[in-house]
Design a protein around this motif. Structure first.
Motif, mmCIF file in Angstrom:
data_model
loop_
_atom_site.group_PDB
_atom_site.id
_atom_site.type_symbol
_atom_site.label_atom_id
_atom_site.label_comp_id
_atom_site.label_asym_id
_atom_site.label_seq_id
_atom_site.Cartn_x
_atom_site.Cartn_y
_atom_site.Cartn_z
ATOM 1 N N PRO A 297 15.888 -7.066 31.663
ATOM 2 C CA PRO A 297 14.855 -7.844 30.971
ATOM 3 C C PRO A 297 13.453 -7.497 31.451
ATOM 4 N N GLY A 298 12.506 -7.520 30.528
ATOM 5 C CA GLY A 298 11.122 -7.257 30.871
ATOM 6 C C GLY A 298 10.453 -8.475 31.489
ATOM 7 N N GLN A 299 9.223 -8.287 31.938
ATOM 8 C CA GLN A 299 8.480 -9.347 32.618
ATOM 9 C C GLN A 299 8.378 -10.616 31.782
ATOM 10 N N TRP A 300 8.082 -10.453 30.485
ATOM 11 C CA TRP A 300 7.857 -11.646 29.671
ATOM 12 C C TRP A 300 9.130 -12.193 29.076
ATOM 13 N N GLU A 301 10.238 -11.492 29.226
ATOM 14 C CA GLU A 301 11.546 -12.099 28.966
ATOM 15 C C GLU A 301 11.908 -13.019 30.126
ATOM 16 N N LEU A 302 11.570 -12.593 31.328
ATOM 17 C CA LEU A 302 11.867 -13.417 32.506
ATOM 18 C C LEU A 302 11.033 -14.694 32.505
ATOM 19 N N TYR A 303 9.812 -14.586 31.984
ATOM 20 C CA TYR A 303 8.903 -15.741 31.981
ATOM 21 C C TYR A 303 8.556 -16.129 30.545
ATOM 22 N N LEU A 304 9.574 -16.206 29.707
ATOM 23 C CA LEU A 304 9.372 -16.469 28.289
ATOM 24 C C LEU A 304 8.632 -17.783 28.050
ATOM 25 N N SER B 281 -0.675 -25.481 21.865
ATOM 26 C CA SER B 281 0.083 -24.848 20.787
ATOM 27 C C SER B 281 1.526 -25.336 20.807
ATOM 28 N N ALA B 282 1.916 -26.032 19.739
ATOM 29 C CA ALA B 282 3.308 -26.478 19.622
ATOM 30 C C ALA B 282 4.250 -25.291 19.468
ATOM 31 N N ASP B 283 3.770 -24.210 18.838
ATOM 32 C CA ASP B 283 4.607 -23.021 18.677
ATOM 33 C C ASP B 283 4.882 -22.363 20.024
ATOM 34 N N PHE B 284 3.880 -22.307 20.890
ATOM 35 C CA PHE B 284 4.076 -21.757 22.239
ATOM 36 C C PHE B 284 5.059 -22.630 23.012
ATOM 37 N N ALA B 285 4.943 -23.937 22.850
ATOM 38 C CA ALA B 285 5.866 -24.855 23.537
ATOM 39 C C ALA B 285 7.301 -24.640 23.070
ATOM 40 N N ALA B 286 7.481 -24.287 21.789
ATOM 41 C CA ALA B 286 8.828 -24.127 21.233
ATOM 42 C C ALA B 286 9.402 -22.739 21.441
ATOM 43 N N HIS B 287 8.577 -21.692 21.337
ATOM 44 C CA HIS B 287 9.094 -20.321 21.318
ATOM 45 C C HIS B 287 8.594 -19.428 22.448
ATOM 46 N N GLY B 288 7.658 -19.913 23.246
ATOM 47 C CA GLY B 288 7.184 -19.133 24.375
ATOM 48 C C GLY B 288 6.509 -17.849 23.944
ATOM 49 N N TYR B 289 6.712 -16.806 24.739
ATOM 50 C CA TYR B 289 6.049 -15.521 24.489
ATOM 51 C C TYR B 289 6.729 -14.714 23.393
ATOM 52 N N ALA B 290 7.700 -15.318 22.726
ATOM 53 C CA ALA B 290 8.303 -14.638 21.585
ATOM 54 C C ALA B 290 7.330 -14.588 20.406
ATOM 55 N N GLY B 291 6.259 -15.385 20.474
ATOM 56 C CA GLY B 291 5.238 -15.382 19.429
ATOM 57 C C GLY B 291 3.877 -15.019 20.007
ATOM 58 N N ALA B 292 2.827 -15.220 19.232
ATOM 59 C CA ALA B 292 1.463 -14.918 19.661
ATOM 60 C C ALA B 292 0.494 -15.780 18.856
ATOM 61 N N SER B 293 -0.729 -15.859 19.350
ATOM 62 C CA SER B 293 -1.765 -16.604 18.630
ATOM 63 C C SER B 293 -2.528 -15.666 17.700
ATOM 64 N N HIS B 294 -3.532 -16.220 17.025
ATOM 65 C CA HIS B 294 -4.423 -15.404 16.192
ATOM 66 C C HIS B 294 -5.684 -15.018 16.956
ATOM 67 N N GLY B 295 -5.604 -15.085 18.278
ATOM 68 C CA GLY B 295 -6.748 -14.726 19.117
ATOM 69 C C GLY B 295 -7.116 -15.807 20.104
ATOM 70 N N CYS B 296 -6.618 -17.017 19.868
ATOM 71 C CA CYS B 296 -6.917 -18.116 20.787
ATOM 72 C C CYS B 296 -6.080 -18.005 22.062
#
Length: 273
Positions: free
Chosen positions: A136-143, A232-247
């Motif tokens: 696993p990569g770094q951001w899989e470990l700290y998703l 971000s509710a999306d960050f709370a739900a999916h972690g680093y599996a997603g991204a913002s629009h710049g925020c």
């Protein structure tokens, strides 16, 4: 006399001795002694036979050594959880703590492959899981965050600063070089990157909604155009599996609420690698 001689002969056979007859047998002639040998037994009686020695049974295989189990924590547990996520046995985390969800996932993985369903990760289970997954990569470990923050940028060491590291994906709220709070953060995608540099908070909006993307941006603290630090509710739900629009997204709502209450317009924002 004949009957007496027969009786002596029987006794002689029983005792294994030499039989000597009387001087004669009625005819006046001496006869040579009759020697009767009783054969010796070549084998001991059945009761004297030695008992066969018991053949020792083969020793049973020792159980596989347990590497991690419920209550353990650390980087190795994070890797276990990340690999369990890769094979769809775990959906939360990784958290780095071997909790009930991790134990349940390990039991499921073991049972599917005919291994003892202990819920403990032993050497056999770990070897099987590693063979089926990738490193696993770094951001899989700290998703979901939880990674250690790197050292603050030199520009963060004076005044009131939101010190944001893209390397460790963390935000430090610092006052005069002292870290008050540290939280995990998420940034924009390749197409909508978060800008780097030194900025300042110019507007705070508690219940903000994006006019461009029509998405909620609670506890927004704007620092560069439309880019802000916000919950971000999306960050709370999916972690680093997603991204913002710049925020700069924060997944801990209680933490961002505390920051929002402390940060003032004009406070410095440093976004760095």
């Amino acid at each position: 006399m004949g009957r007496s001689f027969a009786t002596l002969l029987v006794l002689a056979m029983a005792c294994g001795c030499t039989v000597q007859t009387a001087d004669g047998d009625g005819d006046g002639k001496r006869r040579p002694p009759v020697r009767i040998e009783v054969p010796k037994r070549s084998t001991p009686p059945a009761d004297d036979d030695p008992k066969p020695s018991a053949t020792p049974s083969a020793p049973s295989a020792a159980p596989a050594a347990v590497l991690w189990s419920r209550g353990d924590s650390g980087r190795d547990v994070r890797e276990l959880q990340a690999r369990l996520r890769q094979v769809a046995w775990l959906y939360d985390g990784p958290t780095g703590s071997y909790d009930d969800l991790t134990e349940r996932a390990v039991k499921g993985f073991q049972g599917k492959r005919g291994l003892p369903r202990t819920g403990k990760t032993d050497t056999v289970t770990w070897k099987r899981l590693k063979a089926m997954t990738r490193e696993p990569g770094q951001w899989e470990l700290y998703l979901m965050g939880g990674q250690p923050a790197d050292a603050p940028d030199a520009r963060c060491l004076t005044g009131r600063v939101l010190c944001i590291s893209k390397t460790s994906r963390t935000l430090r709220w610092m006052i005069d070089g002292r870290t008050v709070t540290t939280v995990p953060v998420r940034f924009g995608s390749v197409g909508t990157p978060t800008r780097e540099g030194v900025f300042s908070v110019y507007w705070k909006s508690r219940h903000h909604v994006s006019t461009l993307y029509d998405s909620p941006m609670p506890y927004a603290m704007f620092f560069s155009g439309g880019q802000a630090v916000h919950y971000s509710a999306d960050f709370a739900a999916h972690g680093y599996a997603g991204a913002s629009h710049g925020c700069v997204n924060v997944r801990d709502e209680a933490a961002i609420a505390g920051l929002f209450a402390q940060v003032r317009n004009g406070d410095k924002v440093v976004v760095h690698w």
